[in-house]
Write a protein that holds these residues in place. Structure first.
Motif, PDB file in Angstrom:
ATOM      1  N   PHE A  13      35.667  30.812  35.628  1.00  0.00           N
ATOM      2  CA  PHE A  13      35.778  30.691  37.078  1.00  0.00           C
ATOM      3  C   PHE A  13      34.431  30.989  37.734  1.00  0.00           C
ATOM      4  O   PHE A  13      33.623  31.762  37.205  1.00  0.00           O
ATOM      5  CB  PHE A  13      36.826  31.668  37.626  1.00  0.00           C
ATOM      6  CG  PHE A  13      38.222  31.325  37.206  1.00  0.00           C
ATOM      7  CD1 PHE A  13      38.907  30.302  37.831  1.00  0.00           C
ATOM      8  CD2 PHE A  13      38.843  32.014  36.172  1.00  0.00           C
ATOM      9  CE1 PHE A  13      40.205  29.982  37.431  1.00  0.00           C
ATOM     10  CE2 PHE A  13      40.132  31.696  35.772  1.00  0.00           C
ATOM     11  CZ  PHE A  13      40.814  30.679  36.405  1.00  0.00           C
ATOM     12  N   ARG A  69      48.250  28.825  27.544  1.00  0.00           N
ATOM     13  CA  ARG A  69      46.957  29.300  28.074  1.00  0.00           C
ATOM     14  C   ARG A  69      46.309  30.265  27.084  1.00  0.00           C
ATOM     15  O   ARG A  69      45.117  30.232  26.852  1.00  0.00           O
ATOM     16  CB  ARG A  69      47.156  30.009  29.418  1.00  0.00           C
ATOM     17  CG  ARG A  69      47.574  29.097  30.540  1.00  0.00           C
ATOM     18  CD  ARG A  69      47.365  29.738  31.896  1.00  0.00           C
ATOM     19  NE  ARG A  69      48.192  30.916  32.097  1.00  0.00           N
ATOM     20  CZ  ARG A  69      49.400  30.910  32.648  1.00  0.00           C
ATOM     21  NH1 ARG A  69      49.934  29.774  33.056  1.00  0.00           N
ATOM     22  NH2 ARG A  69      50.088  32.033  32.799  1.00  0.00           N
ATOM     23  N   ARG A  70      47.123  31.149  26.518  1.00  0.00           N
ATOM     24  CA  ARG A  70      46.579  32.178  25.638  1.00  0.00           C
ATOM     25  C   ARG A  70      45.904  31.569  24.396  1.00  0.00           C
ATOM     26  O   ARG A  70      44.819  31.981  24.020  1.00  0.00           O
ATOM     27  CB  ARG A  70      47.700  33.126  25.206  1.00  0.00           C
ATOM     28  CG  ARG A  70      47.227  34.215  24.282  1.00  0.00           C
ATOM     29  CD  ARG A  70      48.372  35.095  23.821  1.00  0.00           C
ATOM     30  NE  ARG A  70      48.871  35.942  24.897  1.00  0.00           N
ATOM     31  CZ  ARG A  70      49.498  37.102  24.681  1.00  0.00           C
ATOM     32  NH1 ARG A  70      49.677  37.543  23.470  1.00  0.00           N
ATOM     33  NH2 ARG A  70      49.952  37.805  25.683  1.00  0.00           N
ATOM     34  N   ARG A  99      33.729  34.861  27.141  1.00  0.00           N
ATOM     35  CA  ARG A  99      35.159  35.184  27.067  1.00  0.00           C
ATOM     36  C   ARG A  99      36.000  33.917  26.874  1.00  0.00           C
ATOM     37  O   ARG A  99      36.982  33.924  26.128  1.00  0.00           O
ATOM     38  CB  ARG A  99      35.578  35.901  28.356  1.00  0.00           C
ATOM     39  CG  ARG A  99      37.021  36.308  28.389  1.00  0.00           C
ATOM     40  CD  ARG A  99      37.368  37.090  29.633  1.00  0.00           C
ATOM     41  NE  ARG A  99      37.150  36.308  30.845  1.00  0.00           N
ATOM     42  CZ  ARG A  99      37.251  36.789  32.075  1.00  0.00           C
ATOM     43  NH1 ARG A  99      37.540  38.066  32.260  1.00  0.00           N
ATOM     44  NH2 ARG A  99      37.041  36.031  33.122  1.00  0.00           N
ATOM     45  N   ASN A 127      43.386  23.464  37.950  1.00  0.00           N
ATOM     46  CA  ASN A 127      44.504  24.428  37.893  1.00  0.00           C
ATOM     47  C   ASN A 127      45.756  23.803  37.280  1.00  0.00           C
ATOM     48  O   ASN A 127      46.486  24.454  36.529  1.00  0.00           O
ATOM     49  CB  ASN A 127      44.837  24.957  39.287  1.00  0.00           C
ATOM     50  CG  ASN A 127      43.767  25.892  39.815  1.00  0.00           C
ATOM     51  OD1 ASN A 127      42.992  26.451  39.040  1.00  0.00           O
ATOM     52  ND2 ASN A 127      43.705  26.059  41.127  1.00  0.00           N
ATOM     53  N   PHE A 171      39.231  29.692  30.326  1.00  0.00           N
ATOM     54  CA  PHE A 171      38.874  29.435  31.730  1.00  0.00           C
ATOM     55  C   PHE A 171      37.526  30.070  32.062  1.00  0.00           C
ATOM     56  O   PHE A 171      37.247  31.200  31.638  1.00  0.00           O
ATOM     57  CB  PHE A 171      39.909  30.064  32.673  1.00  0.00           C
ATOM     58  CG  PHE A 171      41.230  29.355  32.670  1.00  0.00           C
ATOM     59  CD1 PHE A 171      41.459  28.291  33.536  1.00  0.00           C
ATOM     60  CD2 PHE A 171      42.243  29.752  31.817  1.00  0.00           C
ATOM     61  CE1 PHE A 171      42.692  27.645  33.530  1.00  0.00           C
ATOM     62  CE2 PHE A 171      43.464  29.115  31.810  1.00  0.00           C
ATOM     63  CZ  PHE A 171      43.694  28.059  32.670  1.00  0.00           C
ATOM     64  N   ASN A 211      35.624  36.839  37.601  1.00  0.00           N
ATOM     65  CA  ASN A 211      36.908  37.521  37.345  1.00  0.00           C
ATOM     66  C   ASN A 211      36.878  38.366  36.074  1.00  0.00           C
ATOM     67  O   ASN A 211      37.796  38.308  35.244  1.00  0.00           O
ATOM     68  CB  ASN A 211      38.051  36.522  37.275  1.00  0.00           C
ATOM     69  CG  ASN A 211      38.323  35.907  38.624  1.00  0.00           C
ATOM     70  OD1 ASN A 211      37.393  35.677  39.397  1.00  0.00           O
ATOM     71  ND2 ASN A 211      39.559  35.664  38.926  1.00  0.00           N
ATOM     72  N   ASP A 266      35.138  25.985  36.239  1.00  0.00           N
ATOM     73  CA  ASP A 266      35.003  25.676  37.661  1.00  0.00           C
ATOM     74  C   ASP A 266      33.618  26.150  38.113  1.00  0.00           C
ATOM     75  O   ASP A 266      33.384  27.351  38.235  1.00  0.00           O
ATOM     76  CB  ASP A 266      36.120  26.403  38.432  1.00  0.00           C
ATOM     77  CG  ASP A 266      36.228  25.923  39.862  1.00  0.00           C
ATOM     78  OD1 ASP A 266      35.493  24.984  40.244  1.00  0.00           O
ATOM     79  OD2 ASP A 266      37.042  26.493  40.607  1.00  0.00           O
TER      80      ASP A 266
END
Lengths: 235, 412
Positions: A91, A83-84, A157, A51, A89, A95, A169
């Protein structure tokens, strides 16, 4: 060149009046193009570390540099832009956005960075979905997909925008070993061809077999940091 | 564009909730439209009752008299030929002119007496301004010089009179002496104006002038126009002409009457009721957005992880709420049109429904209530619905979008 530099990182969570240290003095450099796993027992601080690296959280103490920029100095908007454009990411809990189809969930990530070339976007999305084994399921919504299929959408994604860094993760937690292998192969390919840096938090030996570097965390500290060649997993 | 698409998809994500929230907004807007229509309808009927049976559109009176008009004094009266040189037919929208002498009296039936208002009128032209004739339930209008009167059925009932009976009016003359008028009841009325039905006795003007010792004098000239909307402008131009003859005279419009001022004051209370209805709609929207945000916390966290800015996340929520507002607004307008159409066609017979007399509440209406079309209300509530949906979603959307991404993703 270092993509990431973490210096003396401490993260303390406040639970009521009790301070719970999650990370205690982490020093870590990650070079561009590394394929790294972070492993350790539950509660050791793996997710917290990811994170912080992913600009989702800020350390209680210490300095994090991403492409030589100190994250401490950046505001929320600037962190969002990092981040964009730079980070993907994955998860454990997928999500995904429930109202969007598999195609649209993947499309969403790329639309945020390129909203113009329709054909190119469509081709990219279809290609990545094909790579993760979801060809033909593009129009299914998350509730029409199995856990493994959802995780593949989440992986697609994260990869579709070809970020500098992918943070995953437990990415293989809901995948069978065959699919895990296929997806990891995609990631290795991206790592080799595009130089994408991967950092996994995992317990999965298969993921560790692919890693060039394995960082073991215990009680919020780096216990071991092994660098070397990935094992031969082609068989 | 993709965020618009996402907002629209979220709109149909929970059809039931969208439907219920839009339904609450639609219902609130519908209630607003109906109450607004009914209030305007009641006001219109009330004003028309006043205009057609009591006030006319314009009154020409002595300015001092106007200040004391509630006392119906016999001072400051006007000569009935005072403004004979004015060509009223040249006045825009002019329909008729009459003279009237109003005064107080005590109506006596030989046993009991009650205070009433007497209007001395010219029976030959009274219909040019007031539509009294169509409300006769018994008998007929008197003629000039007759010792005959017309009164409301309710008043006659109260005093146990019927047509053909004789009554006594005890009056105070201009010279401050007492006098009486003995007259036969020539007709009874049941009009749409409770004041006319309960408090007024009509008498020939010449008889009244003689009895009060004010021969050739009147209290009011009353003018009827084509419609009430031109009263103010016509009144202003007429006053200029009249003041050239006698600057003690004033021209007053129907809307300057105290009854109208009172009704207008009551409208602010109505506006408050309407505001409460709109607040209910706003609360429904805020509730929906908060629920939606709580439900989608992980999703919001993921959006933040993907690099969406706070304002982009707010945008999707606000757009979704605005969509709900649009749906509610359109539905509210449609059922509002249907409701007002029915209200205008069927009306509300409150006497039959509730068995109450609206006169007790100061509303001089004895007929059915009808609504009135008020296009501005439709436009207002539609935009209000959309605007409130938009505005009321910003704060909960900001709260959700500002959540720490880690907290949102892991639902801490």
């Amino acid at each position: 060149m270092n993509l990431l530099e973490l210096k003396d990182i401490t993260k303390i969570y406040q639970q009521g009046k009790i301070e719970v240290p999650a990370l205690r003095g982490i020093d870590l450099d990650v070079k561009e193009g590394e394929f790294t796993t972070v492993f350790g027992p539950s509660g050791s601080g793996k997710t917290t570390l990811l994170n912080l690296i992913g600009c989702l959280d800020k350390p209680t103490d210490g300095v994090i540099k991403f492409t030589d920029k100190e994250l401490e100095d950046l505001n929320k908007h600037e962190l969002a832009m990092i981040r964009r454009f730079n980070i993907g990411f994955i998860f454990q809990s997928y999500n995904l956005i429930p109202v969007l189809t598999a195609f649209e969930n993947v499309e969403f990530a790329i639309r945020l960075i390129d909203g113009k070339n329709e054909k190119e976007i469509k081709d990219k999305v279809l290609k990545i979905l094909d790579i993760v084994g979801l060809a033909g399921l593009e129009n299914r919504k998350p509730n029409e997909l199995s856990g493994g299929q959802k995780q593949r959408v989440a992986i697609a994604r994260a990869l579709v925008k070809e970020p500098k860094l992918v943070l995953a993760d437990e990415p293989s937690a809901n995948l069978d070993s065959k699919t895990s292998k296929e997806v990891l192969e995609v990631m290795v390919k991206m790592n080799e061809e595009l130089g994408t840096t991967f950092i996994f938090s995992t317990h999965d030996p298969l993921v560790m077999d692919y890693a060039h570097r394995m960082i073991e965390i215990r009680d919020g500290q780096i216990f071991a940091d092994k660098k070397g060649e990935a094992n031969d997993v082609s068989s | 564009m993709f965020l618009v698409k996402l907002a629209l998809k979220n709109l149909v994500r929970h059809r039931k909730r969208t439907f219920i929230t839009a339904g609450i907004i639609a219902m609130a807007l519908f209630i607003y439209i109906m109450i607004d229509s009914l209030l305007i309808g009641i006001n219109d009927i009330t004003y028309n009752n006043l205009i057609n049976l009591e006030s006319g559109h314009l009154q020409i009176v002595n300015k001092t008299y106007w200040e004391e008009k509630d006392e119906l004094p016999l001072d400051n009266l006007i000569n009935s030929d005072e403004i004979k040189n004015i060509k009223f037919t040249n006045i825009e929208g002019f329909k008729g002119l009459i003279t009237e002498l109003d005064f107080k009296a005590n109506l006596n039936n030989g046993v009991n007496g009650i205070p009433i208002i007497v209007k001395g009128i010219n029976p030959d032209n009274y219909k040019n301004v007031f539509s009294l004739n169509k409300f006769f339930t018994e008998g007929e209008m008197f003629s000039k010089g007759d010792y005959r009167v017309v009164m409301g059925e309710k008043l006659a009932e109260l005093m146990k009179f019927k047509t053909g009976d004789y009554l006594t009016l005890l009056i105070r003359t201009k010279n401050d002496t007492f006098n009486t008028i003995e007259a036969e009841i020539s007709g009874l009325l049941n009009s749409s104006n409770t004041n006319v039905n309960r408090n007024i006795v009509y008498l020939p003007l010449d008889i009244a002038q003689r009895a009060l010792n004010v021969e050739g004098q009147i209290s009011h000239f009353i003018i009827k126009l084509e419609n009430k909307n031109i009263a103010e402008n016509t009144g202003l131009s007429l006053e200029k002409k009249i003041n050239n003859i006698n600057d003690n005279l004033g021209v007053y419009t129907w809307s300057e009457l105290e009854a109208v001022t009172f009704l207008k004051a009551k409208q602010s209370v109505n506006q408050l009721i309407l505001l409460i209805i709109l607040v209910i709609a706003a609360i429904a929207i805020i509730n929906t957005v908060i629920l939606a945000a709580l439900e989608r916390m992980e999703e919001i966290g993921m959006m933040k992880a993907m690099g969406l800015k706070i304002k982009e996340i707010i945008f999707t929520f606000v757009l979704e709420s605005t969509g709900i507002g649009l749906l509610g607004g359109i539905a509210g307008i449609l059922i509002g049109i249907l409701g007002v159409s029915l209200l205008n066609k069927i009306g509300i017979d409150y006497v039959e429904m509730f068995n109450i007399d609206m006169a007790s509440f100061g509303v001089p209406i004895i007929e059915k209530f009808y609504g009135a079309w008020h296009p501005e209300a439709f436009i207002f509530v539609f935009f209000f619905g959309v605007f409130v949906s938009l505005i009321s979603s910003i704060l909960p959307a900001y709260w959700a979008a500002s959540k720490d991404p880690v907290e949102a993703i892991y639902h801490r």
